[in-house]
Design an enzyme around this catalytic site. Structure first.
Site, PDB file in Angstrom:
ATOM      1  N   ALA A 245       0.801  -1.229   0.000  1.00 18.19           N
ATOM      2  CA  ALA A 245       0.000   0.000   0.000  1.00 18.19           C
ATOM      3  C   ALA A 245       0.830   1.273   0.000  1.00 18.19           C
ATOM      4  O   ALA A 245       0.360   2.316  -0.447  1.00 18.19           O
ATOM      5  CB  ALA A 245      -0.938  -0.002   1.206  1.00 18.19           C
ATOM      6  N   GLY A 249      -2.021   5.702  -1.779  1.00 16.46           N
ATOM      7  CA  GLY A 249      -2.665   6.320  -2.930  1.00 16.46           C
ATOM      8  C   GLY A 249      -3.755   5.464  -3.536  1.00 16.46           C
ATOM      9  O   GLY A 249      -4.879   5.924  -3.785  1.00 16.46           O
ATOM     10  N   LYS A 250      -3.437   4.197  -3.801  1.00 14.85           N
ATOM     11  CA  LYS A 250      -4.447   3.303  -4.381  1.00 14.85           C
ATOM     12  C   LYS A 250      -5.468   2.873  -3.329  1.00 14.85           C
ATOM     13  O   LYS A 250      -6.633   2.615  -3.654  1.00 14.85           O
ATOM     14  CB  LYS A 250      -3.768   2.099  -5.030  1.00 14.85           C
ATOM     15  CG  LYS A 250      -2.962   2.457  -6.284  1.00 14.85           C
ATOM     16  CD  LYS A 250      -2.398   1.230  -6.953  1.00 14.85           C
ATOM     17  CE  LYS A 250      -1.663   1.590  -8.228  1.00 14.85           C
ATOM     18  NZ  LYS A 250      -0.416   2.371  -7.955  1.00 14.85           N
ATOM     19  N   CYS A 367       4.565  -0.293 -12.206  1.00 17.94           N
ATOM     20  CA  CYS A 367       4.727   0.904 -13.034  1.00 17.94           C
ATOM     21  C   CYS A 367       5.979   0.713 -13.888  1.00 17.94           C
ATOM     22  O   CYS A 367       6.803   1.610 -14.024  1.00 17.94           O
ATOM     23  CB  CYS A 367       4.802   2.174 -12.192  1.00 17.94           C
ATOM     24  SG  CYS A 367       6.050   2.160 -10.889  1.00 17.94           S
TER      25      CYS A 367
END
Length: 431
Positions: A245, A249-250, A367
């Site tokens: 986590a 943000g997500k 990412c």
């Protein structure tokens, strides 16, 4: 600040970045400006723009300065970036006047090096391909595996500055309400083309000072990251795990899709990152999240085996998809880093898989744009865990271009987002 004073500050900042090679440049910049609160917002943006231009042009600048004794110093790199970016040698030379707050005057060696750049282009045909496209030599085969003939165009898109994407917090208001609130403060945003919750602004803008940010109506989050959350498809009333986590943000976006109903566990191995989520959760009005620090010998994972409807693994990765906004990452990445990350990704994926209940969904995301961290990692996992299978995203909030695909691959060139990958996996209904 005068242009010369801005240049002097930029040189000092580049020295600070070079002196902390394992620290992200944005973290070094934040610390630099915190210690110099007298530097105003406009000056900060001008200084940051100069430094980020240097970082984006790092290999090409060093190539141009390759014959200079001692190589490219921070002073020469800043000066060369300005000249190769369009400034005249005379204008740059004048900034090194040695006056108050200005950089010291150029030495004869420095002056000759910068003068020698006159008439040259930032990108020249004689440059080796990795230099011209700004990636490490050793990473070429992996990038070619990912992009094939599209490598040149994809890497060119990576050179551009990233826009500023926001996610509207639907717990607090609609996208149009957020857009209007930003406009009242002079921040003109447009809806993102893929995410139904996104707004986009050009360049670096003072969003964190806006009332709608302070009140939790918007959060800074790249559109690609929002699409990863959409692929998870968390619903109200479910039990959901954000396994890596970080600062949440997500997690915040997941809570929004769940309408604050159900349970979310936000886990990470870093206590400071998890602690950083507290303020964000409070600001967003999120109250269905429990945080847990994963430590060696921790039995939390074992006790919750097979108990989550959906699990998101936003795995630690090379960050190659974020090179537009983190150009220093391409300088710092090593072969050993990538090898260690691949091992860690497999371990995290295996551990998280045990937490998915029969019939539940697992989303593995990075990412990164590298096949070794993305498709190859998922293929190896499916061989180890035949109780999981790829699942198409269907008609959930995933953009039309990605529906009916079990794997989502976004790039700056094709989608205008950071580079993101997500694989959607379903665990068999049979325990």
């Amino acid at each position: 600040m005068t242009p010369a004073a801005r240049l002097a500050a930029a040189i000092d900042l580049l020295v600070a970045i070079e002196n902390a090679p394992r620290r992200p440049a944005d973290a070094a910049a934040n610390a630099f400006f915190r210690e110099r609160r007298y530097i105003g917002g406009g000056d900060r943006r001008a200084i940051s723009t100069l430094i980020w231009d240097v970082l984006r042009r790092w290999r090409r600048l060093h190539w141009h300065l390759r014959d200079v004794p001692g190589g490219g110093s921070p002073r020469l790199l800043c000066g060369a970036s300005m000249i190769l970016g369009g400034e005249s040698v005379e204008a740059v030379r004048a900034l090194f006047g040695g006056a108050r707050y200005a950089p010291d005057a150029l030495t004869a060696r420095e002056d000759a090096a910068l003068a020698g750049l006159a008439g040259h282009l930032l990108t020249e045909a004689a440059m080796p391909r990795p230099v011209r496209l700004e990636y490490p030599d050793w990473l070429g085969p992996a990038l070619e595996e990912s992009f094939g003939e599209g490598l040149e165009a994809e890497m060119a898109a990576m050179e551009a500055a990233a826009p500023l994407d926001l996610r509207v917090n639907l717990l607090k208001g609609s996208r149009e309400e957020a857009r209007a609130a930003l406009a009242r403060e002079g921040l003109m945003a447009a809806p993102t083309p893929l995410s139904p919750w996104g707004l986009r602004l050009d360049g670096r803008q003072p969003v964190t000072a806006a009332a709608c940010f302070r009140d939790g109506l918007v959060e800074i989050q790249d559109e690609g990251s929002q699409i990863v959350v959409a692929a998870l498809g968390a619903r109200p009333g479910e039990r959901v795990l954000d396994f890596c986590a970080g600062a949440g943000g997500k997690t915040l976006a997941i809570a929004m899709t769940m309408e604050n109903r159900g349970q979310i566990a936000a886990c990470d191995v870093s206590a400071p990152r998890l602690e950083g989520a507290v303020k964000r959760l409070r600001r967003a009005g999120v109250h269905n999240v429990e945080r847990h620090l994963l430590e060696a010998g921790d039995k939390w994972v074992k006790r919750r085996a097979g108990s989550f409807d959906r699990v998101l693994v936003d795995a630690p990765c090379s960050g190659t998809g974020t090179w537009r906004r983190n150009p220093d990452a391409r300088i710092r990445l090593t072969e050993q880093d990538l090898a260690e990350l691949r091992i860690k990704q497999a371990e995290i994926l295996d551990r998280a898989a045990g937490l998915v209940k029969p019939g539940g969904r697992l989303v593995y995301a990075t990412c990164s744009v590298l096949e070794a961290e993305n498709g190859a990692q998922v293929a190896a996992f499916l061989e180890r865990r035949p109780d999981f299978a790829a699942e198409a995203a269907g008609a959930e909030a995933v953009p039309e271009c990605q529906r009916d695909h079990a794997r989502i691959a976004l790039t700056p060139l094709r989608h205008g987002t950071d580079g993101f990958f997500a694989a959607i996996l379903r665990r068999s209904d049979r325990p």
